[in-house]
Design a protein around this motif. Sequence first.
Motif, PDB file in Angstrom:
ATOM      1  N   GLU A  91       9.357  -4.312  -7.364  1.00 40.59           N
ATOM      2  CA  GLU A  91       8.161  -5.626  -7.657  1.00 40.59           C
ATOM      3  C   GLU A  91       7.327  -4.479  -7.285  1.00 40.59           C
ATOM      4  O   GLU A  91       6.106  -4.476  -8.306  1.00 40.59           O
ATOM      5  N   LEU A  92       6.571  -3.745  -6.254  1.00 42.04           N
ATOM      6  CA  LEU A  92       6.050  -2.532  -6.117  1.00 42.04           C
ATOM      7  C   LEU A  92       5.361  -1.730  -7.275  1.00 42.04           C
ATOM      8  O   LEU A  92       4.695  -1.403  -7.745  1.00 42.04           O
ATOM      9  N   LEU A  93       6.996  -1.147  -8.989  1.00 41.90           N
ATOM     10  CA  LEU A  93       6.904  -0.640  -8.998  1.00 41.90           C
ATOM     11  C   LEU A  93       5.784  -1.284 -10.459  1.00 41.90           C
ATOM     12  O   LEU A  93       5.319  -1.056 -11.405  1.00 41.90           O
ATOM     13  N   SER A  94       6.877  -2.604 -10.503  1.00 41.30           N
ATOM     14  CA  SER A  94       6.089  -3.692 -11.512  1.00 41.30           C
ATOM     15  C   SER A  94       5.061  -4.351 -12.400  1.00 41.30           C
ATOM     16  O   SER A  94       4.527  -4.316 -13.239  1.00 41.30           O
ATOM     17  N   GLY A  95       4.345  -3.021 -10.641  1.00 42.74           N
ATOM     18  CA  GLY A  95       2.412  -3.665 -10.821  1.00 42.74           C
ATOM     19  C   GLY A  95       1.399  -2.672 -11.103  1.00 42.74           C
ATOM     20  O   GLY A  95       0.859  -2.460 -11.173  1.00 42.74           O
ATOM     21  N   ARG A  96       2.713  -1.979 -11.649  1.00 40.72           N
ATOM     22  CA  ARG A  96       1.767  -0.829 -12.292  1.00 40.72           C
ATOM     23  C   ARG A  96       0.307   0.019 -11.873  1.00 40.72           C
ATOM     24  O   ARG A  96      -0.350  -0.235 -12.306  1.00 40.72           O
ATOM     25  N   PRO A  97       1.030   0.316 -10.561  1.00 34.04           N
ATOM     26  CA  PRO A  97      -0.172   0.740  -9.504  1.00 34.04           C
ATOM     27  C   PRO A  97      -0.405   2.206 -10.404  1.00 34.04           C
ATOM     28  O   PRO A  97      -0.166   2.884 -11.056  1.00 34.04           O
ATOM     29  N   GLU A  98      -2.237   2.472 -10.138  1.00 36.08           N
ATOM     30  CA  GLU A  98      -2.084   3.965 -10.966  1.00 36.08           C
ATOM     31  C   GLU A  98      -2.762   4.758  -9.595  1.00 36.08           C
ATOM     32  O   GLU A  98      -2.756   6.496  -9.654  1.00 36.08           O
ATOM     33  N   LEU A  99      -2.191   4.252  -8.225  1.00 37.87           N
ATOM     34  CA  LEU A  99      -2.393   5.383  -6.841  1.00 37.87           C
ATOM     35  C   LEU A  99      -1.926   4.617  -5.757  1.00 37.87           C
ATOM     36  O   LEU A  99      -1.165   3.920  -5.757  1.00 37.87           O
ATOM     37  N   VAL A 100      -0.767   5.254  -5.271  1.00 37.67           N
ATOM     38  CA  VAL A 100      -0.508   4.848  -4.326  1.00 37.67           C
ATOM     39  C   VAL A 100      -0.568   5.723  -3.314  1.00 37.67           C
ATOM     40  O   VAL A 100      -0.865   7.163  -3.172  1.00 37.67           O
ATOM     41  N   VAL A 101      -1.240   4.972  -1.820  1.00 38.69           N
ATOM     42  CA  VAL A 101      -1.706   5.483  -0.570  1.00 38.69           C
ATOM     43  C   VAL A 101       0.155   5.847   0.419  1.00 38.69           C
ATOM     44  O   VAL A 101      -0.057   4.594   1.049  1.00 38.69           O
ATOM     45  N   LEU A 102       0.061   6.769   0.633  1.00 44.82           N
ATOM     46  CA  LEU A 102       1.058   6.474   1.802  1.00 44.82           C
ATOM     47  C   LEU A 102       0.228   7.318   3.102  1.00 44.82           C
ATOM     48  O   LEU A 102      -0.039   7.703   3.826  1.00 44.82           O
ATOM     49  N   PRO A 103       0.332   5.979   4.075  1.00 45.18           N
ATOM     50  CA  PRO A 103      -0.203   7.233   5.764  1.00 45.18           C
ATOM     51  C   PRO A 103       0.885   7.325   6.388  1.00 45.18           C
ATOM     52  O   PRO A 103       1.495   7.450   6.394  1.00 45.18           O
ATOM     53  N   ASP A 104       0.302   8.358   7.082  1.00 43.41           N
ATOM     54  CA  ASP A 104       1.526   8.669   8.084  1.00 43.41           C
ATOM     55  C   ASP A 104       1.911   8.115   9.504  1.00 43.41           C
ATOM     56  O   ASP A 104       2.136   8.292  10.170  1.00 43.41           O
ATOM     57  N   GLU A 105       1.109   6.561  10.001  1.00 49.58           N
ATOM     58  CA  GLU A 105       1.417   6.093  10.708  1.00 49.58           C
ATOM     59  C   GLU A 105       1.467   4.622  10.030  1.00 49.58           C
ATOM     60  O   GLU A 105       0.300   4.258   9.025  1.00 49.58           O
ATOM     61  N   PRO A 106       1.357   3.213  10.365  1.00 48.27           N
ATOM     62  CA  PRO A 106       3.024   3.253  11.161  1.00 48.27           C
ATOM     63  C   PRO A 106       3.952   3.780  11.266  1.00 48.27           C
ATOM     64  O   PRO A 106       5.057   4.670  12.427  1.00 48.27           O
ATOM     65  N   TYR A 107       4.726   3.973   9.471  1.00 46.51           N
ATOM     66  CA  TYR A 107       5.678   4.044   9.502  1.00 46.51           C
ATOM     67  C   TYR A 107       4.912   6.537   8.948  1.00 46.51           C
ATOM     68  O   TYR A 107       3.875   6.083   8.252  1.00 46.51           O
ATOM     69  N   SER A 108       5.730   7.189   9.501  1.00 48.54           N
ATOM     70  CA  SER A 108       5.997   8.693   8.900  1.00 48.54           C
ATOM     71  C   SER A 108       5.969   9.266   7.583  1.00 48.54           C
ATOM     72  O   SER A 108       6.525   9.534   7.395  1.00 48.54           O
ATOM     73  N   PHE A 109       4.715   8.390   6.457  1.00 50.10           N
ATOM     74  CA  PHE A 109       4.858   8.633   5.539  1.00 50.10           C
ATOM     75  C   PHE A 109       4.927  10.680   4.516  1.00 50.10           C
ATOM     76  O   PHE A 109       4.052  10.646   5.807  1.00 50.10           O
ATOM     77  N   THR A 110       5.908  11.755   4.643  1.00 46.80           N
ATOM     78  CA  THR A 110       5.569  12.944   4.460  1.00 46.80           C
ATOM     79  C   THR A 110       5.557  13.162   2.616  1.00 46.80           C
ATOM     80  O   THR A 110       6.305  11.975   2.098  1.00 46.80           O
ATOM     81  N   ALA A 111       5.428  14.184   2.374  1.00 48.36           N
ATOM     82  CA  ALA A 111       5.525  15.154   1.276  1.00 48.36           C
ATOM     83  C   ALA A 111       7.241  14.442   0.360  1.00 48.36           C
ATOM     84  O   ALA A 111       7.436  14.367  -0.526  1.00 48.36           O
ATOM     85  N   GLU A 112       7.895  13.941   1.582  1.00 47.69           N
ATOM     86  CA  GLU A 112       9.442  14.320   1.297  1.00 47.69           C
ATOM     87  C   GLU A 112      10.136  12.927   2.032  1.00 47.69           C
ATOM     88  O   GLU A 112      10.958  13.400   1.144  1.00 47.69           O
ATOM     89  N   ASP A 113       9.137  12.160   2.063  1.00 46.96           N
ATOM     90  CA  ASP A 113       9.564  10.205   2.049  1.00 46.96           C
ATOM     91  C   ASP A 113       8.638  10.068   1.606  1.00 46.96           C
ATOM     92  O   ASP A 113       7.433   9.781   2.715  1.00 46.96           O
ATOM     93  N   GLY A 114       8.649   9.447   1.042  1.00 50.47           N
ATOM     94  CA  GLY A 114       7.868   8.433   0.409  1.00 50.47           C
ATOM     95  C   GLY A 114       7.316   8.574  -0.784  1.00 50.47           C
ATOM     96  O   GLY A 114       7.886   7.859  -2.157  1.00 50.47           O
ATOM     97  N   PRO A 115       6.714   9.819  -1.450  1.00 50.48           N
ATOM     98  CA  PRO A 115       6.437  10.438  -2.911  1.00 50.48           C
ATOM     99  C   PRO A 115       7.241   9.373  -3.621  1.00 50.48           C
ATOM    100  O   PRO A 115       7.560  10.007  -5.024  1.00 50.48           O
ATOM    101  N   GLU A 116       8.333  10.021  -3.277  1.00 45.02           N
ATOM    102  CA  GLU A 116       9.926  10.103  -3.975  1.00 45.02           C
ATOM    103  C   GLU A 116      10.289   8.591  -4.564  1.00 45.02           C
ATOM    104  O   GLU A 116      10.700   9.093  -5.928  1.00 45.02           O
ATOM    105  N   ALA A 117       9.466   8.171  -4.592  1.00 46.31           N
ATOM    106  CA  ALA A 117       9.602   6.328  -4.600  1.00 46.31           C
ATOM    107  C   ALA A 117       9.290   6.186  -5.751  1.00 46.31           C
ATOM    108  O   ALA A 117       8.876   5.146  -6.150  1.00 46.31           O
ATOM    109  N   PHE A 118       8.566   6.468  -6.010  1.00 48.09           N
ATOM    110  CA  PHE A 118       7.282   6.319  -6.966  1.00 48.09           C
ATOM    111  C   PHE A 118       6.893   7.908  -8.057  1.00 48.09           C
ATOM    112  O   PHE A 118       5.972   8.366  -8.106  1.00 48.09           O
ATOM    113  N   PRO A 119       7.543   7.711  -8.863  1.00 43.31           N
ATOM    114  CA  PRO A 119       8.082   9.090 -10.249  1.00 43.31           C
ATOM    115  C   PRO A 119       6.977   8.853 -11.416  1.00 43.31           C
ATOM    116  O   PRO A 119       6.498   7.370 -11.432  1.00 43.31           O
ATOM    117  N   GLY A 120       6.072   9.584 -11.211  1.00 40.75           N
ATOM    118  CA  GLY A 120       4.584   9.676 -12.284  1.00 40.75           C
ATOM    119  C   GLY A 120       3.846   8.937 -11.782  1.00 40.75           C
ATOM    120  O   GLY A 120       2.632   9.060 -12.298  1.00 40.75           O
TER     121      GLY A 120
END
Length: 283
Positions: free
Chosen positions: A213-242
Amino acid sequence: MADPTDPRDPSEARDDLDLPVPLGPRPPRRVVSLVPSLTEAVAATAPGLLVGATNWCSHPADLTVARIGGTKNPDLAGVLALAPDLVIANDEENRRPDLDALRAAGAPVWVTGIRTLDDAFRSLDRLLTVACRLPRPAWLDQAEAAWRDVRPTASPRGGRPTADGPRAIVPIWRRPWMVLGRDTFAGDLLRRLGLRLVHAEHAERYPAVPLTELLSGRPELVVLPDEPYSFTAEDGPEAFPGIPVALVSGRHLTWYGPSLVTAPTVLRRAIDHPFIQGEETTS
């Protein structure tokens, strides 16, 4: 005699939830903080005032006080053993039963309620000048000035700033995926920076939304903070290719305190220079 028209009269003090707080005739001398951002706010204003803080209170880095557990599971006996004449908390970070138990044991509890940047400025001023009876700190004036100068963000792939900023989603957790919804402090900061949050009108403040559903909303930008979940370059961006991804400092996005002075610059740098998974990072 107490003057009921004086908002700084300790006998009439009420917190952000409009609950009475028995502060006593003298300024607090022993403060326990149950919120990391409030810990930093008090420490930056009157370093010797704090006697206790949570295990998650990481700023300032040299803070040396008793640790009393987490925001959701504080050691209540440990808090009371510190003999605080003020406990500071937040209606979102802390659990009501814990705060009620502290009140029942005789500890004055001041609860903040913050949903917007303007809320934060008002709440911080009252916490510091009314509850703690301190002079208004210079850093609070600096934070207000920094946000007055905010302008719209650039497009997610570079380019000139526009008033109609990119449609963005802001995950704060995965497994399951959760995002910023309506009526959040972090969402207000991003809105001021020019982003249009896809879930800003959602019925829930932090809705769980499946990745499809997140992808079907066609976001133009994904913002990933490092808290409360510790998103990193290796954990998170791979779910939003392109899709351009901005990795941001959670402290600058979700904390209300001295970090607000530099938050506009820190967040804008990340938002204006996102990267796309599999492509070279934009500098």
